[in-house]
Structure formats: C-alpha cells, structure tokens
Design a protein around this motif. Structure first.
Motif, PDB file in Angstrom:
ATOM      1  N   MET A  85       0.826  -1.197   0.000  1.00  0.00           N
ATOM      2  CA  MET A  85       0.000   0.000   0.000  1.00  0.00           C
ATOM      3  C   MET A  85       0.864   1.252   0.000  1.00  0.00           C
ATOM      4  SD  MET A  85      -2.822   1.417   2.707  1.00  0.00           S
ATOM      5  CE  MET A  85      -1.550   2.035   3.793  1.00  0.00           C
ATOM      6  N   LEU A  86       1.923   1.253   0.806  1.00  0.00           N
ATOM      7  CA  LEU A  86       2.819   2.398   0.900  1.00  0.00           C
ATOM      8  C   LEU A  86       3.406   2.737  -0.470  1.00  0.00           C
ATOM      9  CD1 LEU A  86       4.558   4.442   2.531  1.00  0.00           C
ATOM     10  CD2 LEU A  86       6.205   2.576   2.857  1.00  0.00           C
ATOM     11  N   VAL A  87       3.876   1.725  -1.160  1.00  0.00           N
ATOM     12  CA  VAL A  87       4.466   1.936  -2.484  1.00  0.00           C
ATOM     13  C   VAL A  87       3.428   2.513  -3.447  1.00  0.00           C
ATOM     14  CG1 VAL A  87       5.468   0.795  -4.503  1.00  0.00           C
ATOM     15  CG2 VAL A  87       6.233   0.163  -2.200  1.00  0.00           C
ATOM     16  N   GLY A  88       2.232   1.926  -3.443  1.00  0.00           N
ATOM     17  CA  GLY A  88       1.177   2.397  -4.337  1.00  0.00           C
ATOM     18  C   GLY A  88       0.734   3.813  -4.033  1.00  0.00           C
ATOM     19  N   ALA A 134       9.568  -0.570  -0.620  1.00  0.00           N
ATOM     20  CA  ALA A 134       8.939   0.179   0.466  1.00  0.00           C
ATOM     21  C   ALA A 134       9.912   1.189   1.067  1.00  0.00           C
ATOM     22  CB  ALA A 134       8.437  -0.775   1.546  1.00  0.00           C
ATOM     23  N   ARG A 135      11.144   0.790   1.283  1.00  0.00           N
ATOM     24  CA  ARG A 135      12.113   1.698   1.905  1.00  0.00           C
ATOM     25  C   ARG A 135      12.405   2.894   1.006  1.00  0.00           C
ATOM     26  NH1 ARG A 135      17.200  -0.981   3.734  1.00  0.00           N
ATOM     27  NH2 ARG A 135      17.976   1.140   3.865  1.00  0.00           N
ATOM     28  N   ALA A 136      12.203   2.720  -0.304  1.00  0.00           N
ATOM     29  CA  ALA A 136      12.417   3.821  -1.240  1.00  0.00           C
ATOM     30  C   ALA A 136      11.164   4.670  -1.426  1.00  0.00           C
ATOM     31  CB  ALA A 136      12.865   3.268  -2.593  1.00  0.00           C
ATOM     32  N   ALA A 137      10.054   4.227  -0.849  1.00  0.00           N
ATOM     33  CA  ALA A 137       8.769   4.894  -1.092  1.00  0.00           C
ATOM     34  C   ALA A 137       8.437   5.974  -0.070  1.00  0.00           C
ATOM     35  CB  ALA A 137       7.643   3.852  -1.117  1.00  0.00           C
TER      36      ALA A 137
END
Length: 266
Positions: A85-88, A134-137
């Motif tokens: 979800m975070l990435v999206g 995720a860590r890049a988002a």
C-alpha cells in the motif's frame, strides 16, 4: 497549523479504519483527488482565494499501522501488505505532486501496542526496511512516542532515530505526529495530574527543541488541543478524551502555560 486526517468513507461506520486489496483502486483514486485538491496549486486554493494559502505538502500513509485494529483486514499486522500500500500510495501522491513528502504512518511505540496481534513500532520499522520498494517509497517517518515518563519517551525516540540512521536514512526527517499525557480517564501510565501534565509537556518539548537538529525532528504535534465530552474513537471514553491543553469548558490547563513558555507564544 491544523492537521487534516482522511480515512474511511463518509459514513464513518465500523469499517472506516479497515483497508484491504479489494479497495486499493478506490483508495488510490481518493488519494490522487486529495492531493490535487489540497496540495500546491490545488483546486481548493483556486476556489477559495481569500483563504491563506497553506497547501498540504506532507502526506502520512495510514496511522498506527502496527496496531491490529488499524490494520486493513482488522486482524493482526501485515507488514507486507502495508508495504504494498505504501508503495502504491507514494506513487499516486508523487504523480500529482512530485515534490510531496511521503511519510510512514505514525508508528505507536514499543509498549503502546494492543494485545490482539499488534507489533512494537521499532520492530515494524525494521521489517519495513526489508522491502526494497517500500524503503524507497517514504521520505520521512512519523512516530507516536507515548510513554508513562519523559525519560521513556526520549529513549524510544532515540531508538527509532538510530534504526533510521543504521539503515542509511540519517537525512530523512522524523516527525513526532502525536505525543502527550492526559488529566483524566481510566487509570494508566498516560493519566496524570494537571500539574504533572504541564511538567511533562515542558520537559518533553524542551528536549525536542534542544535536540531537533541532532535527531532531525522538524516538528512535534501535541495530542491534543482541547478535551472532548465523548469518546474520540468507538463508544467508550479513554485517556485521549482528556489530553487537551484546555478542559472541556475551554479553560486553560497548566499545560497551556507550559506550552507558551516553551514556544514563546501568547
């Protein structure tokens, strides 16, 4: 400055804080519309030119996702699902505003999780870093270091900052999006006398002020402005109904004057 919060549908029903893959498309659409409306150059500001221009430039994805009852399916904590979800959501936000700051939803501290599948905030953060996308988002981390003592609060903030530094994110800001103590409610570590609330506030806020550069903490939000007559969440009043700087009648508590002494306000 007020902090707007968006979640659930307009009914505010029992599923207002639930989220799952079946609703991703509609939620993504909603997020894009929110950024386009309230972000820099957004529709809202064009429609209301007399309102002071204060566009939303930082978006926190969810809230206390390490609590089971705030999880998408309402049971347990699913770091993998949150990462997706975070990435999206990050991609959706930056598609509208490429300069927006995307923050992890405010993590509850280690001893602040529920007993139905919750996960300590530091553990949740470490697991997020195991997902490369995720860590890049995210551009920042939000944290809620509620603690019985100021000393414990400081320790938890230092720990979250250290995890970020160890993962190479020393330059990413750490937002304290909730912190506070209450003057009423069921007995517990966050319920103190009005005088103790004021003393805790002054010590905590002075510490944040003195260490903001070292810990890269741009802002701290006290939770919250004024006591309320009913429950904030659900149907039962808890400590958070009494966490205000003003009581239910609008009279200032000692903590309000402590706040002024730290901020230099009037």
């Amino acid at each position: 400055r007020l902090t707007p919060t968006f979640y659930g549908d307009e009914t505010g029903g029992p599923n207002a804080l639930k989220f799952g893959s079946s609703t991703w498309n509609s939620y993504t659409k909603f997020v894009k519309q929110a950024v386009a409306r309230y972000g820099p150059g957004g529709h809202f500001w064009k429609e209301h030119p007399t309102i002071p221009y204060m566009p939303v430039n930082t978006w926190s994805v969810w809230n206390e996702q390490n609590y089971s009852h705030n999880n998408y399916r309402g049971h347990g904590v699913d770091v993998s699902n949150y990462s997706k979800m975070l990435v999206g959501m990050s991609r959706s936000i930056k598609k509208i505003d490429k300069n927006a700051i995307v923050s992890l939803g405010g993590l509850a501290k280690a001893n602040g999780v529920d007993k139905k599948g919750g996960m300590p905030g530091d553990e949740f953060l470490k697991k997020i870093y195991r997902y490369p996308e995720a860590r890049a988002a995210f551009d920042a981390v939000s944290f809620h270091p509620y603690s019985a003592t100021v000393a414990s609060m400081k320790e938890s903030v230092e720990e979250i900052r250290q995890i970020m530094n160890d993962e190479g994110d020393k330059n990413k800001p750490l937002y304290i999006t909730e912190v506070g103590w209450a003057t009423g409610g069921p007995p517990g570590g966050l319920v103190v006398s009005p005088e103790e609330q004021a003393a805790n506030l002054k010590e905590a806020m002075t510490w944040f002020k003195d260490n903001k550069t070292r810990l890269n903490i741009p802002s701290v939000n006290w939770y919250f402005w004024q006591d309320v007559s009913g429950a904030i969440y659900g149907t039962k009043k808890n400590w958070d109904s009494y966490a205000g700087l003003f009581d239910i009648n609008g009279s200032a508590k000692p903590s309000w004057y402590a706040w002024l002494s730290v901020t230099g306000g009037s």
